[in-house]
Enzyme design. Structure first.
Site, mmCIF file in Angstrom:
data_model
loop_
_atom_site.group_PDB
_atom_site.id
_atom_site.type_symbol
_atom_site.label_atom_id
_atom_site.label_comp_id
_atom_site.label_asym_id
_atom_site.label_seq_id
_atom_site.Cartn_x
_atom_site.Cartn_y
_atom_site.Cartn_z
ATOM 1 N N ASN A 1 0.871 -1.180 0.000
ATOM 2 C CA ASN A 1 0.000 0.000 0.000
ATOM 3 C C ASN A 1 0.906 1.228 0.000
ATOM 4 O OD1 ASN A 1 -1.800 2.025 0.433
ATOM 5 N ND2 ASN A 1 -2.481 1.336 2.456
ATOM 6 N N LYS B 1 0.145 4.273 -0.345
ATOM 7 C CA LYS B 1 -0.486 5.449 0.278
ATOM 8 C C LYS B 1 -0.212 6.717 -0.553
ATOM 9 C CE LYS B 1 -0.154 3.044 4.655
ATOM 10 N NZ LYS B 1 -0.139 3.088 6.104
ATOM 11 N N HIS C 1 -9.500 1.086 4.697
ATOM 12 C CA HIS C 1 -8.237 1.319 5.397
ATOM 13 C C HIS C 1 -8.465 2.273 6.567
ATOM 14 C CE1 HIS C 1 -4.149 2.412 6.355
ATOM 15 N NE2 HIS C 1 -3.794 1.300 5.725
ATOM 16 N N GLU D 1 -6.818 4.651 7.688
ATOM 17 C CA GLU D 1 -6.552 6.061 7.404
ATOM 18 C C GLU D 1 -7.761 6.723 6.735
ATOM 19 O OE1 GLU D 1 -2.816 5.287 5.501
ATOM 20 O OE2 GLU D 1 -2.013 4.729 7.463
ATOM 21 N N GLU E 1 -5.523 -4.932 10.349
ATOM 22 C CA GLU E 1 -4.478 -3.938 10.592
ATOM 23 C C GLU E 1 -4.769 -3.196 11.895
ATOM 24 O OE1 GLU E 1 -2.424 -2.740 6.681
ATOM 25 O OE2 GLU E 1 -4.230 -1.518 6.824
ATOM 26 N N GLY F 1 2.478 2.144 10.850
ATOM 27 C CA GLY F 1 3.439 3.242 10.728
ATOM 28 C C GLY F 1 4.103 3.626 12.033
ATOM 29 N N SER G 1 3.476 -2.261 10.310
ATOM 30 C CA SER G 1 4.928 -2.276 10.556
ATOM 31 C C SER G 1 5.606 -3.603 10.213
ATOM 32 C CB SER G 1 5.234 -1.881 12.005
ATOM 33 O OG SER G 1 4.783 -0.560 12.252
ATOM 34 N N GLY H 1 2.918 -1.181 4.265
ATOM 35 C CA GLY H 1 2.990 0.250 3.976
ATOM 36 C C GLY H 1 4.420 0.658 3.691
ATOM 37 N N GLY H 2 5.066 1.276 4.666
ATOM 38 C CA GLY H 2 6.408 1.844 4.499
ATOM 39 C C GLY H 2 7.403 0.940 3.789
HETATM 40 P P1 13P Z 1 3.062 0.288 7.687
HETATM 41 O O1 13P Z 1 3.586 -1.023 7.102
HETATM 42 O O2 13P Z 1 3.808 1.478 7.217
HETATM 43 O O3 13P Z 1 2.909 0.183 9.161
HETATM 44 O O4 13P Z 1 1.570 0.466 7.098
HETATM 45 C C1 13P Z 1 0.681 -0.588 7.179
HETATM 46 C C2 13P Z 1 -0.515 -0.247 6.389
HETATM 47 O O5 13P Z 1 -1.255 0.653 6.738
HETATM 48 C C3 13P Z 1 -0.789 -0.996 5.158
HETATM 49 O O6 13P Z 1 -2.029 -0.705 4.643
#
Ligand code: 13P
Length: 252
Positions: free
Chosen positions: A9, A11, A94, A96, A166, A172, A212, A233-234
């Site tokens: 993802n 983002k 999600h 967010e 999640e 994050g 994470s 994510g990251g």
């Molecule tokens: P991180 O891997 O950066 O924690 O993000 C997870 C996420 O929100 C994937 O959708």
């Protein structure tokens, strides 16, 4: 048999040049045939991404979609628009979007129903906040999130659904759920599906963990029996790290 999946993802990261170079880098890497690999660049770059991944095993998916079919919804993107450029899967729910765009269960159910009825498969995301886990409410919170949305759907639609647990406190933050916490929740989710449908449905749905995930913790989390992969994510913004995470989910 359920699928092993690792989805990135991206983002709201990467402009056109970075998106292009990251995809080109990913295409150079070897992946593992038993893991489905997905990436989700931002809306403006989806068509470019689809053209770039052509002839590779990487699938491009969307991060979001609007709940209405079409019309006066400035700034939004419809199911039909995504389908018209060759997108066949989207994230929905999600955290967010739940937090920053106020997407509640009612809106999310509308999105899910519209997507699935138009052959846009979904990765449905959900998870509890830290205070909910601290007050030992996390199972009930997750159950409610599912009961208000995907557990309302007809059984036959479940072959188009992937779930992504999640926990918000792990997104994050660098703080990951322990493999035991992930397994315990995934097993609980499968039990909720079993109670609403049947064993085939609950055993065949892929449930991803997100929060994470890094190359250093992926193997342990993915080794748990009810964890079928990850939503990253990251670490998905770095081609090498993403490759290592995919490798961690492969049995080959
Ligand atoms: P991180 O891997 O950066 O924690 O993000 C997870 C996420 O929100 C994937 O959708």
């Amino acid at each position: 048999m359920r699928k092993k999946i690792v989805a990135g993802n991206w983002k709201m990261n990467n402009g056109l040049n970075q998106t292009t170079s990251l995809i080109n880098e990913l295409k150079e890497l070897d992946f593992y045939r038993d893991v489905s690999v997905m990436i989700s660049p931002a809306f403006p770059f989806l068509k470019t991404a689809i053209d770039l991944v052509n002839n590779s095993s990487i699938e491009v998916i969307s991060q979001n979609v609007h709940q209405k079919k079409q019309g006066a919804y400035t700034g939004e993107v419809s199911v039909e628009m995504l389908k018209s450029i060759g997108i066949n899967k989207t994230l929905i729910g999600h955290s967010e979007r739940r937090v920053y765009s106020n997407e509640n269960d009612t809106v999310l159910l509308e999105k899910v129903e519209l997507a699935l009825s138009n052959d846009l498969d979904i990765i449905f995301c959900f998870g509890e906040e830290l205070f909910e886990r601290k007050s030992n409410n996390h199972f009930q919170v997750v159950k409610n999130q599912l009961e208000n949305t995907v557990l309302k759907l007809d059984r036959h639609l479940w072959r188009k659904i992937v779930l992504a647990y999640e926990p918000i406190w792990a997104i994050g933050t660098g703080e990951t759920a322990t493999p035991e916490q992930a397994q315990e929740m995934h097993e609980f989710i499968r039990k909720c599906i079993l109670e609403s449908y049947d064993k085939t449905t609950s055993e065949n749905v892929s449930i991803l963990y997100g929060g994470s995930i890094k190359p250093s913790n992926a193997t342990e989390i993915f080794s748990k029996k009810d964890v079928d992969g990850g939503l990253i994510g990251g670490a998905s913004l770095d081609a090498k790290d993403f490759q290592l995470i995919i490798k961690a989910n492969s049995s080959l």
